[in-house]
Scaffold this motif. Structure first.
Motif, mmCIF file in Angstrom:
data_model
loop_
_atom_site.group_PDB
_atom_site.id
_atom_site.type_symbol
_atom_site.label_atom_id
_atom_site.label_comp_id
_atom_site.label_asym_id
_atom_site.label_seq_id
_atom_site.Cartn_x
_atom_site.Cartn_y
_atom_site.Cartn_z
ATOM 1 N N GLU A 247 0.848 -1.208 0.039
ATOM 2 C CA GLU A 247 0.063 0.072 0.059
ATOM 3 C C GLU A 247 0.964 1.196 -0.021
ATOM 4 N N GLY A 266 -13.575 8.888 -3.585
ATOM 5 C CA GLY A 266 -12.831 7.585 -3.365
ATOM 6 C C GLY A 266 -11.572 8.032 -2.618
ATOM 7 N N HIS A 269 -7.517 2.684 -3.445
ATOM 8 C CA HIS A 269 -7.748 1.912 -4.532
ATOM 9 C C HIS A 269 -9.047 1.904 -5.102
ATOM 10 N N THR A 270 -10.001 2.600 -4.446
ATOM 11 C CA THR A 270 -11.742 2.357 -4.451
ATOM 12 C C THR A 270 -12.321 3.834 -4.724
ATOM 13 N N ILE A 271 -13.229 3.545 -5.591
ATOM 14 C CA ILE A 271 -14.292 4.706 -5.879
ATOM 15 C C ILE A 271 -15.336 4.471 -5.093
ATOM 16 N N ASP A 272 -15.998 5.476 -4.132
ATOM 17 C CA ASP A 272 -17.444 5.174 -3.510
ATOM 18 C C ASP A 272 -18.270 5.459 -4.593
ATOM 19 N N ASP A 273 -19.115 4.092 -4.755
ATOM 20 C CA ASP A 273 -20.165 4.168 -5.685
ATOM 21 C C ASP A 273 -21.067 5.410 -5.373
ATOM 22 N N TRP A 276 -19.670 8.773 -5.983
ATOM 23 C CA TRP A 276 -19.553 9.015 -7.536
ATOM 24 C C TRP A 276 -21.034 9.407 -8.193
ATOM 25 N N ARG A 474 -13.892 7.230 -14.271
ATOM 26 C CA ARG A 474 -13.927 5.855 -13.548
ATOM 27 C C ARG A 474 -13.460 4.752 -14.390
ATOM 28 N N GLU A 478 -10.712 2.146 -13.261
ATOM 29 C CA GLU A 478 -11.031 0.718 -12.860
ATOM 30 C C GLU A 478 -10.126 -0.061 -13.870
#
Length: 846
Positions: A247, A266, A269-273, A276, A474, A478
């Motif tokens: 990390e 986000g 390594h993640t996008i908050d659905d 977004w 996005r 991804e």
């Protein structure tokens, strides 16, 4: 056995890992301390480097760690061990700017030990002589750190530690491999550069037959580290230890600019659905323009800069992929002052005052307008600008004087500029094939510039500008990053260079590079079992199956001409029609009439309708205007048909399937991917006189020395055919420039480029097209004109012009080493004409 072979072909069979390993031990007391607590992978790397320098184990190291996690610690630690053990260390980097920055960092590290006393190899041989016994060892001081790039050399040949560009290491391995003696490891920074246009240089360097050192490779964007580590191990048959942080130590937070605020969407390594979706709903994406006008861009940019300042997100780097657009963006925020302290403004003025003294008043006028902008904390960093200004920008950034940096993605390649925030304004970038979506690996590399260890930041921030339709942030976020792998090293220069070494299997070295080929040696025993199985069938069936497979292979090459003949069929014409398996003989029928032209037709010998795609051949003489390759394919196809017809009418199904499986295995697993390209290049070089009985001629040796151009064979042909001017050094230098610039033209010189293009098409060994844009500027430069005058007259930008001059100087130096007396004289005179002024101004790091 047949089923196993078919499964093998369907699923593939990469070799089990033999060399990739994970370390388990950590160093107890590292020699190099940092302002932060060392990460576990750094301690592991220190232990491995100590083993390498003590000679206790031969090993490679691949450091695949996120951007900003302290990979440069390995370079400093290896350098410290090199000084302690009095061994050499070579460090290869992709950019001149990165090399100079790395050199400055190492000079700072060893400021108390600028020289090291070492015992030279010739003295070691006399260790037991009387003179040695009574007089003592002859210890001689050498520089600790050196620098070797195209335009810059500093203690390059005798320094214990030398920072180089990839090309310099490649040239030294070709011409002076002793330069790597007593060098336990070669450090390669930014190894993911293997994926770009210059990747073949890096791949050729790592697989060079003269490289005896182990490899330590560093990168922040490697999606396939285990595979790359395995390939590194295949190069020198040594274990490759994979190290790195899982990390990023400083977490990245992602924000979407929705016009009136930055909305967090986000982190990591993640996008908050949910966030977004809500941000895009508030943005009203359906009302966004497809393309921004200048005034729209200016409004959005000014609003964004004010928000960055209000929310304490400065310093920031604002990334775009067009130098012209970056200039417009910087100009649009000229009215904003981000540097409020008078002492900070004074520091900036002093930096630019020194820059003026270094450049001279005339050349300084090229960046004078940017000095006023810099006093407001706003700077630019892209390839249109001269190197001296870019170095000043880096100095400002390190001292927190550059609050907003408008830059291209080149700053993502390892150059250390401490910023809090990275702003991406566009999701598309230019390439040789037009505009493309931003690659995922480059996206994360750019994002990684935000927040650096040791700078006091607890988080880094990334702002994604959703200013127009179809930004697709996005999707880019991804998408899986492209694997780091070789693109192949088969080209005329590497082929000729390998033929210079009599003991080398040239085809094996070039076509079976571990980075651009897969190791299937473990499949070989099963392949031999299948061959044994084939030998149990009657030879006549085996041979017929091979002819049929060969026929199918060549038939695809002449499918177009056969289809053309089929459309012109008339009653009574003889045709060959494919038969259903297991019948091997095609039907020899006569055409009757069309049923539904041009799809189906009738024949005299059968009541069933036939389809056009079933036609294998039309019995007619080969005539008319036909491409030579098509004619050869037609001839070979008809020969194979005759051979098939000599065998049995029907085959044994298992025999045919087994022969087909073995042929597929040979083609997929044991036929070099670049074999056809290799043979084409060798044939061309022999035809053009660069190889004689597989030994490079004088022309061939000249080509093998030219690393500065993409198409050295065409250049050498132009010299020997008297296309390049010989009597005027200014015109000679101007003509060489078209081999350095691709597909950019200046009308007065297009006739010369047309001659070069005709020779390039005849040579047929490179796709690069000559460009004439800088022929006029280089002519004027060789005549003694200033950079400022040339830029004003021709409208070229100063950064690109200086790079062309530097590359031209490198080309002349490479040509002069192996050229005949006439060409060597021209090259030496040309170097004296162009090696002066702004392009060769000494770096502030030296």
């Amino acid at each position: 056995m047949l089923k196993r072979a078919q499964d093998l072909l369907r699923t593939g069979a990469p070799a089990p890992p033999l060399y990739a390993k994970r370390p388990t031990e950590e160093g107890k007391a590292p020699l190099v301390q940092t302002s932060y607590e060392l990460y576990p992978y750094q301690r592991q790397s220190a232990h491995l480097l100590e083993q390498l320098y003590r000679g206790t184990e031969k090993l490679n190291i691949l450091c695949a760690s996120p951007t900003g996690s302290g990979k440069s610690y390995l370079i400093k630690y290896a350098a410290t061990l090199a000084v302690q053990h009095k061994c050499n260390l070579r460090i290869a980097v992709p950019l001149v700017a990165l090399a100079e920055q790395q050199y400055a960092d190492l000079c700072d590290l060893f400021r108390d030990t600028p020289t090291v006393d070492i015992l030279f190899q010739e003295d070691e041989q006399d260790m037991y002589s009387d003179e040695y016994y009574y007089g003592g060892p002859a210890m001689e001081p050498v520089s600790t750190v050196g620098l070797w790039t195209g335009p810059t050399q500093e203690n390059e040949k005798e320094a214990l530690i030398c920072v180089c560009t990839y090309e310099i290491v490649q040239i030294q391995l070709d011409k002076n491999p002793h330069w790597m003696d007593n060098c336990p490891c070669l450090i390669i920074d930014e190894i993911h550069s293997m994926n770009n246009d210059r990747g073949h240089v890096l791949e050729a360097m790592m697989t060079h037959p003269q490289l005896r050192s182990n490899i330590v490779a560093l990168s922040g964007t490697i999606p396939n580290p285990e595979e790359l580590a395995e390939n590194m191990g295949r190069v020198n048959r040594c274990p490759t230890y994979l190290v790195g942080a899982t990390e990023r130590p400083i977490t990245l937070e992602y924000y979407l600019d929705i016009g009136y605020q930055f909305r967090k969407v986000g982190s990591g390594h993640t996008i908050d659905d949910a966030e977004w979706k809500k941000a895009n709903e508030d943005l009203y994406t359906e009302n966004l323009p497809d393309r921004l006008s200048f005034n729209q861009l200016k409004t959005r940019l000014i609003n964004m800069v004010y928000r960055l300042r209000k929310e304490e997100m400065l310093p920031a780097m604002c990334v775009a992929f067009s130098c012209r657009k970056l200039n417009q963006m910087a100009d649009s925020v000229r009215g904003i002052d981000l540097l409020h302290e008078q002492k900070d403004k004074w520091k900036v003025r002093m930096l630019f005052k020194r820059l003026k003294r270094r450049m001279g008043a005339e050349d300084y006028a090229l960046v004078a307008e940017l000095a006023a902008l810099a006093e407001k904390g706003i700077v630019l960093h892209h390839s249109w600008l001269c190197k001296q200004y870019l170095e000043t920008v880096c100095t400002m950034a390190k001292h927190n004087l550059a609050k907003l940096i408008f830059c291209t993605s080149t700053l993502s390649t390892g150059i250390n500029l401490p910023v809090k925030t990275t702003v991406l304004t566009s999701s598309k970038m230019p390439s040789k094939h037009g505009m493309i979506w931003l690659p995922s690996a480059l996206f994360f590399q750019i994002c990684g510039r935000a927040g650096r260890p040791g700078c006091g930041e607890k988080k880094g921030m990334v702002v994604l500008c959703q200013w127009q339709n179809s930004m697709h942030w996005r999707d880019i976020f991804e998408t899986k990053a492209e694997h780091v792998e070789g693109q192949g090293i088969v080209n005329p220069r590497t082929v000729l260079n390998c033929f210079l070494f009599a003991s080398i299997d040239t085809k094996k070295v070039l076509c079976e590079s571990p980075f651009s080929s897969v190791d299937y040696s473990h499949v070989l025993p099963f392949y031999h079992e299948c061959e044994q199985k084939i030998s149990t069938f009657p030879p006549i069936y085996v041979q017929q199956a091979k002819y049929k497979l060969k026929f199918i292979e060549v038939a695809t090459k002449c499918r177009q001409i056969v289809h053309k003949w089929a459309l012109g069929l008339r009653e009574g014409m003889d045709i060959l029609v494919d038969a259903p398996f297991p019948r091997m003989h095609p039907y020899q029928w006569r055409f009757k009439r069309w049923a539904e032209r041009p799809f189906t037709f009738e024949v005299y010998e059968s009541e069933d309708l036939c389809q056009v795609q079933w036609i294998l051949d039309v019995k007619k003489e080969i005539g008319g205007v036909i491409h030579v390759d098509t004619m050869l394919a037609l001839t070979e196809m008809r020969r194979c048909i005759e051979l098939v017809m000599e065998g049995p009418e029907e085959t044994i199904e298992e025999c045919y399937d087994m022969v087909e499986a073995v042929a597929d295995m040979e083609r997929r697993f044991f036929t070099p991917l670049f074999g056809a390209k290799y043979h084409h290049i060798v044939r061309k070089l022999e035809t053009l006189g660069y190889l004689a009985q597989r030994v490079p001629t004088a022309k061939g040796r000249l080509v093998s020395a030219l690393l500065a151009v993409e198409d050295p064979v065409t250049l050498v042909e132009c010299w020997y055919r008297h296309v390049l001017p010989r009597d005027d050094v200014h015109r000679f230098l101007s003509g060489l420039t078209c081999f350095l610039v691709e597909e950019k033209h200046d009308e007065p010189h297009n006739e010369f480029c047309a001659q070069v293009k005709r020779i390039s098409d005849e040579v047929d060994l490179c796709d690069q097209q000559a460009g004439s844009l800088y022929m006029g500027p280089i002519y004027q430069w060789s005549c003694g004109n200033s950079v400022a005058a040339i830029v004003q007259t021709y409208g070229v930008n100063v950064g690109h012009f200086c790079k062309v001059v530097q590359r031209l100087c490198q080309l002349l130096q490479q040509m002069a080493t192996v050229a005949d007396s006439k060409l060597a004289g021209l090259c030496e005179e040309g170097i004296r004409k162009i090696k002066r002024g702004l392009p060769f101004l000494r770096s502030m790091y030296l």
